[in-house]
Design a protein around this motif. Structure first.
Motif, PDB file in Angstrom:
ATOM      1  N   ALA A  44       0.858  -1.193   0.000  1.00  0.00           N
ATOM      2  CA  ALA A  44       0.000   0.000   0.000  1.00  0.00           C
ATOM      3  C   ALA A  44       0.889   1.237   0.000  1.00  0.00           C
ATOM      4  N   LEU A  45       0.368   2.295  -0.588  1.00  0.00           N
ATOM      5  CA  LEU A  45       1.063   3.579  -0.610  1.00  0.00           C
ATOM      6  C   LEU A  45       0.046   4.672  -0.302  1.00  0.00           C
ATOM      7  N   ILE A  46       0.417   5.571   0.602  1.00  0.00           N
ATOM      8  CA  ILE A  46      -0.419   6.731   0.900  1.00  0.00           C
ATOM      9  C   ILE A  46       0.425   7.981   0.699  1.00  0.00           C
ATOM     10  N   LEU A  59      -8.037  24.321   5.145  1.00  0.00           N
ATOM     11  CA  LEU A  59      -6.740  23.701   4.908  1.00  0.00           C
ATOM     12  C   LEU A  59      -6.961  22.204   5.043  1.00  0.00           C
ATOM     13  N   THR A  60      -6.717  21.458   3.966  1.00  0.00           N
ATOM     14  CA  THR A  60      -7.150  20.067   3.899  1.00  0.00           C
ATOM     15  C   THR A  60      -5.992  19.142   3.558  1.00  0.00           C
ATOM     16  N   ASP A  61      -5.904  18.047   4.311  1.00  0.00           N
ATOM     17  CA  ASP A  61      -4.951  16.985   3.991  1.00  0.00           C
ATOM     18  C   ASP A  61      -5.703  15.943   3.166  1.00  0.00           C
ATOM     19  N   VAL A  62      -5.319  15.804   1.904  1.00  0.00           N
ATOM     20  CA  VAL A  62      -5.953  14.825   1.028  1.00  0.00           C
ATOM     21  C   VAL A  62      -5.081  13.573   0.994  1.00  0.00           C
ATOM     22  N   LEU A  63      -5.647  12.448   1.407  1.00  0.00           N
ATOM     23  CA  LEU A  63      -4.929  11.176   1.405  1.00  0.00           C
ATOM     24  C   LEU A  63      -5.196  10.450   0.093  1.00  0.00           C
ATOM     25  N   HIS A  64      -4.133  10.210  -0.677  1.00  0.00           N
ATOM     26  CA  HIS A  64      -4.218   9.443  -1.915  1.00  0.00           C
ATOM     27  C   HIS A  64      -3.758   8.024  -1.572  1.00  0.00           C
ATOM     28  N   VAL A  65      -4.668   7.070  -1.664  1.00  0.00           N
ATOM     29  CA  VAL A  65      -4.436   5.725  -1.124  1.00  0.00           C
ATOM     30  C   VAL A  65      -4.403   4.707  -2.264  1.00  0.00           C
ATOM     31  N   PHE A  66      -3.347   3.912  -2.295  1.00  0.00           N
ATOM     32  CA  PHE A  66      -3.171   2.894  -3.332  1.00  0.00           C
ATOM     33  C   PHE A  66      -2.784   1.569  -2.673  1.00  0.00           C
TER      34      PHE A  66
END
Length: 213
Positions: A44-46, A59-66
């Protein structure tokens, strides 16, 4: 596990605009962090991309999850992967001058911060000054990171800076030295596969077009 399969997932996400784009015109880049996880069968990669979106008003933390072991959702990001960080946004943005700092403390995840800033400054400049002293409040904690991946898959790689591909320039993740090497680490477990030769470019100053739309 094969690295080509990892890269195919990254490329597919990029084609759907679900891979992290640090130069995104709707978001002012603020900070990043990358997490790699693996065991003998799972990877997995975030990629966290913290940004200020005037349209979203936070102010937003966007998590891109693979990964090949996602416990919910699809590769990329969904609604639950947008983590707003400022609790008192209406108090810090000037109602008469959008995107302008009104003054006063910034409350981030329940903690009150007095920024070194004056009323009338651009909000993006004030928010960027929260890094590095308060960056751990902006980035994801363990519970947030594990929302869509197994809790027991070991974290084997963490990066606070790297060379990120310019997606707007047509570079695919699979053509990026960084993500080719990360794919090798995720599939082999050999940290020696990550040997970057290109300079890091993830600092917001390297993405002047971010937030320009």
């Amino acid at each position: 596990m094969r690295s080509v399969e990892v890269l195919q997932q990254f490329d597919a996400a990029a084609e759907e605009f679900l891979f992290p784009d640090l130069g995104h015109g709707y978001n002012y880049a603020v900070d990043v962090r990358l997490h790699g996880y693996r065991d003998a069968e799972q990877w997995a990669l975030i990629v966290e991309a913290v940004g200020y979106s005037p349209r979203a008003g936070n102010l937003t933390d966007v998590l891109h999850v693979f990964g090949n072991c996602l416990t919910s959702g699809e590769p990329g990001y969904g609604n639950g992967d947008f983590l707003d960080r400022v609790d008192n946004w209406d108090e810090i943005e000037d109602p008469d001058e959008p995107e302008t700092y009104r003054g006063g403390p910034v409350v981030v995840r329940g903690q009150t911060i007095a920024p070194a800033a004056e009323p009338g400054e651009d909000l993006v400049d004030v928010l960027r000054r929260l890094v590095p002293r308060h960056r751990e409040l902006l980035l994801a904690d363990e519970e947030e990171l594990r929302r869509r991946i197994p809790v027991d898959t070991p974290e084997v790689l963490r990066l606070d800076q790297w060379n990120h591909p310019d997606l707007a320039g047509g570079l695919r993740p699979s053509e990026s030295e960084t993500f080719r090497q990360i794919a090798d680490v995720l599939t082999t477990g050999d940290l020696r596969r990550y040997t970057p030769t290109l300079p890091p470019n993830t600092h917001w100053s390297n993405w002047p077009d971010s937030g320009s739309l």
